[in-house]
Design a protein around this motif. Structure first.
Motif, PDB file in Angstrom:
ATOM      1  N   ASP A  92       0.798  -1.218   0.000  1.00 26.16           N
ATOM      2  CA  ASP A  92       0.000   0.000   0.000  1.00 26.16           C
ATOM      3  C   ASP A  92       0.833   1.271   0.000  1.00 26.16           C
ATOM      4  O   ASP A  92       0.292   2.355  -0.110  1.00 26.16           O
ATOM      5  N   GLU A  93       2.153   1.172   0.157  1.00 28.89           N
ATOM      6  CA  GLU A  93       3.004   2.357   0.124  1.00 28.89           C
ATOM      7  C   GLU A  93       2.988   2.949  -1.281  1.00 28.89           C
ATOM      8  O   GLU A  93       3.123   2.226  -2.265  1.00 28.89           O
ATOM      9  N   PRO A  94       2.812   4.264  -1.410  1.00 29.69           N
ATOM     10  CA  PRO A  94       2.835   4.853  -2.748  1.00 29.69           C
ATOM     11  C   PRO A  94       4.220   4.691  -3.371  1.00 29.69           C
ATOM     12  O   PRO A  94       5.241   4.853  -2.711  1.00 29.69           O
ATOM     13  N   ALA A  95       4.229   4.376  -4.646  1.00 27.71           N
ATOM     14  CA  ALA A  95       5.489   4.199  -5.362  1.00 27.71           C
ATOM     15  C   ALA A  95       6.039   5.560  -5.762  1.00 27.71           C
ATOM     16  O   ALA A  95       5.301   6.423  -6.241  1.00 27.71           O
ATOM     17  N   VAL A  96       7.341   5.743  -5.579  1.00 29.66           N
ATOM     18  CA  VAL A  96       8.000   6.985  -5.972  1.00 29.66           C
ATOM     19  C   VAL A  96       8.590   6.812  -7.362  1.00 29.66           C
ATOM     20  O   VAL A  96       8.790   5.693  -7.836  1.00 29.66           O
ATOM     21  N   THR A  97       8.888   7.913  -8.022  1.00 27.77           N
ATOM     22  CA  THR A  97       9.504   7.835  -9.346  1.00 27.77           C
ATOM     23  C   THR A  97      10.904   7.244  -9.227  1.00 27.77           C
ATOM     24  O   THR A  97      11.505   7.227  -8.138  1.00 27.77           O
ATOM     25  N   LEU A  98      11.434   6.791 -10.339  1.00 27.16           N
ATOM     26  CA  LEU A  98      12.784   6.233 -10.338  1.00 27.16           C
ATOM     27  C   LEU A  98      13.796   7.270  -9.866  1.00 27.16           C
ATOM     28  O   LEU A  98      14.664   6.969  -9.030  1.00 27.16           O
ATOM     29  N   ASP A  99      13.698   8.509 -10.358  1.00 28.93           N
ATOM     30  CA  ASP A  99      14.629   9.557  -9.935  1.00 28.93           C
ATOM     31  C   ASP A  99      14.544   9.805  -8.428  1.00 28.93           C
ATOM     32  O   ASP A  99      15.563   9.937  -7.758  1.00 28.93           O
ATOM     33  N   ALA A 100      13.332   9.867  -7.891  1.00 24.89           N
ATOM     34  CA  ALA A 100      13.166  10.080  -6.451  1.00 24.89           C
ATOM     35  C   ALA A 100      13.726   8.893  -5.668  1.00 24.89           C
ATOM     36  O   ALA A 100      14.366   9.073  -4.626  1.00 24.89           O
ATOM     37  N   PHE A 101      13.492   7.686  -6.158  1.00 23.11           N
ATOM     38  CA  PHE A 101      13.996   6.492  -5.483  1.00 23.11           C
ATOM     39  C   PHE A 101      15.524   6.502  -5.421  1.00 23.11           C
ATOM     40  O   PHE A 101      16.120   6.248  -4.384  1.00 23.11           O
ATOM     41  N   LEU A 102      16.150   6.800  -6.546  1.00 23.17           N
ATOM     42  CA  LEU A 102      17.616   6.795  -6.594  1.00 23.17           C
ATOM     43  C   LEU A 102      18.212   7.912  -5.748  1.00 23.17           C
ATOM     44  O   LEU A 102      19.355   7.804  -5.314  1.00 23.17           O
ATOM     45  N   SER A 125      10.029  -3.750  -2.247  1.00 21.93           N
ATOM     46  CA  SER A 125       8.906  -4.667  -2.073  1.00 21.93           C
ATOM     47  C   SER A 125       7.869  -4.494  -3.187  1.00 21.93           C
ATOM     48  O   SER A 125       7.002  -5.338  -3.351  1.00 21.93           O
ATOM     49  N   LEU A 126       7.974  -3.403  -3.948  1.00 23.76           N
ATOM     50  CA  LEU A 126       7.049  -3.155  -5.059  1.00 23.76           C
ATOM     51  C   LEU A 126       7.769  -2.413  -6.172  1.00 23.76           C
ATOM     52  O   LEU A 126       8.450  -1.417  -5.918  1.00 23.76           O
ATOM     53  N   VAL A 127       7.595  -2.906  -7.388  1.00 25.00           N
ATOM     54  CA  VAL A 127       7.957  -2.147  -8.581  1.00 25.00           C
ATOM     55  C   VAL A 127       6.697  -2.085  -9.425  1.00 25.00           C
ATOM     56  O   VAL A 127       6.149  -3.110  -9.819  1.00 25.00           O
ATOM     57  N   GLU A 128       6.231  -0.864  -9.646  1.00 26.80           N
ATOM     58  CA  GLU A 128       5.043  -0.622 -10.460  1.00 26.80           C
ATOM     59  C   GLU A 128       5.529  -0.145 -11.826  1.00 26.80           C
ATOM     60  O   GLU A 128       6.274   0.827 -11.918  1.00 26.80           O
ATOM     61  N   VAL A 129       5.128  -0.849 -12.877  1.00 29.23           N
ATOM     62  CA  VAL A 129       5.572  -0.530 -14.229  1.00 29.23           C
ATOM     63  C   VAL A 129       4.393   0.065 -14.998  1.00 29.23           C
ATOM     64  O   VAL A 129       3.335  -0.553 -15.093  1.00 29.23           O
ATOM     65  N   SER A 130       4.623   1.242 -15.550  1.00 31.09           N
ATOM     66  CA  SER A 130       3.579   1.941 -16.280  1.00 31.09           C
ATOM     67  C   SER A 130       3.445   1.396 -17.701  1.00 31.09           C
ATOM     68  O   SER A 130       4.425   1.211 -18.413  1.00 31.09           O
ATOM     69  N   THR A 162      10.661   1.863  -0.470  1.00 31.02           N
ATOM     70  CA  THR A 162      10.644   0.431  -0.811  1.00 31.02           C
ATOM     71  C   THR A 162       9.736   0.153  -2.001  1.00 31.02           C
ATOM     72  O   THR A 162       9.561  -0.999  -2.379  1.00 31.02           O
ATOM     73  N   ALA A 163       9.165   1.215  -2.573  1.00 27.30           N
ATOM     74  CA  ALA A 163       8.276   1.074  -3.727  1.00 27.30           C
ATOM     75  C   ALA A 163       8.664   2.103  -4.769  1.00 27.30           C
ATOM     76  O   ALA A 163       8.849   3.277  -4.461  1.00 27.30           O
ATOM     77  N   VAL A 164       8.799   1.646  -6.010  1.00 26.99           N
ATOM     78  CA  VAL A 164       9.208   2.542  -7.092  1.00 26.99           C
ATOM     79  C   VAL A 164       8.316   2.322  -8.303  1.00 26.99           C
ATOM     80  O   VAL A 164       7.851   1.215  -8.542  1.00 26.99           O
ATOM     81  N   ARG A 165       8.092   3.403  -9.036  1.00 26.89           N
ATOM     82  CA  ARG A 165       7.295   3.351 -10.262  1.00 26.89           C
ATOM     83  C   ARG A 165       8.216   3.613 -11.441  1.00 26.89           C
ATOM     84  O   ARG A 165       8.926   4.617 -11.476  1.00 26.89           O
ATOM     85  N   LEU A 166       8.193   2.704 -12.408  1.00 23.43           N
ATOM     86  CA  LEU A 166       8.953   2.870 -13.634  1.00 23.43           C
ATOM     87  C   LEU A 166       8.030   3.354 -14.737  1.00 23.43           C
ATOM     88  O   LEU A 166       7.007   2.725 -15.013  1.00 23.43           O
ATOM     89  N   GLU A 167       8.391   4.468 -15.354  1.00 21.98           N
ATOM     90  CA  GLU A 167       7.688   4.927 -16.537  1.00 21.98           C
ATOM     91  C   GLU A 167       8.238   4.145 -17.723  1.00 21.98           C
ATOM     92  O   GLU A 167       9.303   3.531 -17.633  1.00 21.98           O
ATOM     93  N   SER A 168       7.541   4.180 -18.839  1.00 25.09           N
ATOM     94  CA  SER A 168       7.955   3.366 -19.983  1.00 25.09           C
ATOM     95  C   SER A 168       9.332   3.771 -20.511  1.00 25.09           C
ATOM     96  O   SER A 168      10.036   2.945 -21.091  1.00 25.09           O
TER      97      SER A 168
END
Length: 143
Positions: free
Chosen positions: A13-23, A50-55, A29-35
């Motif tokens: 349930d943790e919101p995923a952060v952008t790759l740049d924010a994650f790095l 614990s989560l990778v969300e892929v757009s 512990t959660a990251v969102r990958l844009e295409s």
């Protein structure tokens, strides 16, 4: 492979952060990958995710499939979520690339999904899942 989950019953349930924010931070512990993001940037950090969300911004944009497979083949074991323009007939292919969670923009008919997942008994090429390609079975090759 983990059971099929939709966003409303997803494990994370943790919101995923952008790759740049994650790095740029150390506690997400959660990251969102844009295409357009390169999934390989996450490889040194797989143990803390614990989560990778892929757009999937458009159903015809297949870059997310590659991201999923790269992460699974590198050993990522957390939740791998396909989010966006995810069509029911794409879910079996996404599962082969390692996706185990889905957040489609449009509702998915459960009966149509079940039929889609059961449609084929064999696969024709290797992927991130453990399914053995039919050509290996036909020729008695293992592994």
């Amino acid at each position: 492979m983990a059971e099929l989950r939709y966003r409303d019953d997803a494990a994370h349930d943790e919101p995923a952060v952008t790759l740049d924010a994650f790095l740029g931070q150390s506690n997400a512990t959660a990251v969102r990958l844009e295409s357009s993001d390169d999934a390989r940037a996450l490889l040194p950090h797989l143990d803390r995710l614990s989560l990778v969300e892929v757009s999937f911004p458009k159903f015809r944009d297949g870059r997310g499939y590659s991201a999923g497979r790269i992460l699974r083949e590198a050993g990522y074991t957390g939740e791998l979520r396909a989010q966006g323009d995810v069509l029911v007939d794409q879910i079996p292919l996404m599962r082969r690339c390692g996706f185990d969670s889905f957040a489609p923009e449009a509702p998915v008919d459960e009966a149509v999904l079940a039929a889609s997942l059961a449609r084929y008994d064999h696969v024709y090429q290797g992927a991130a899942d453990a399914a053995e390609p039919v050509w290996k079975k036909r020729h008695g090759q293992r592994g």
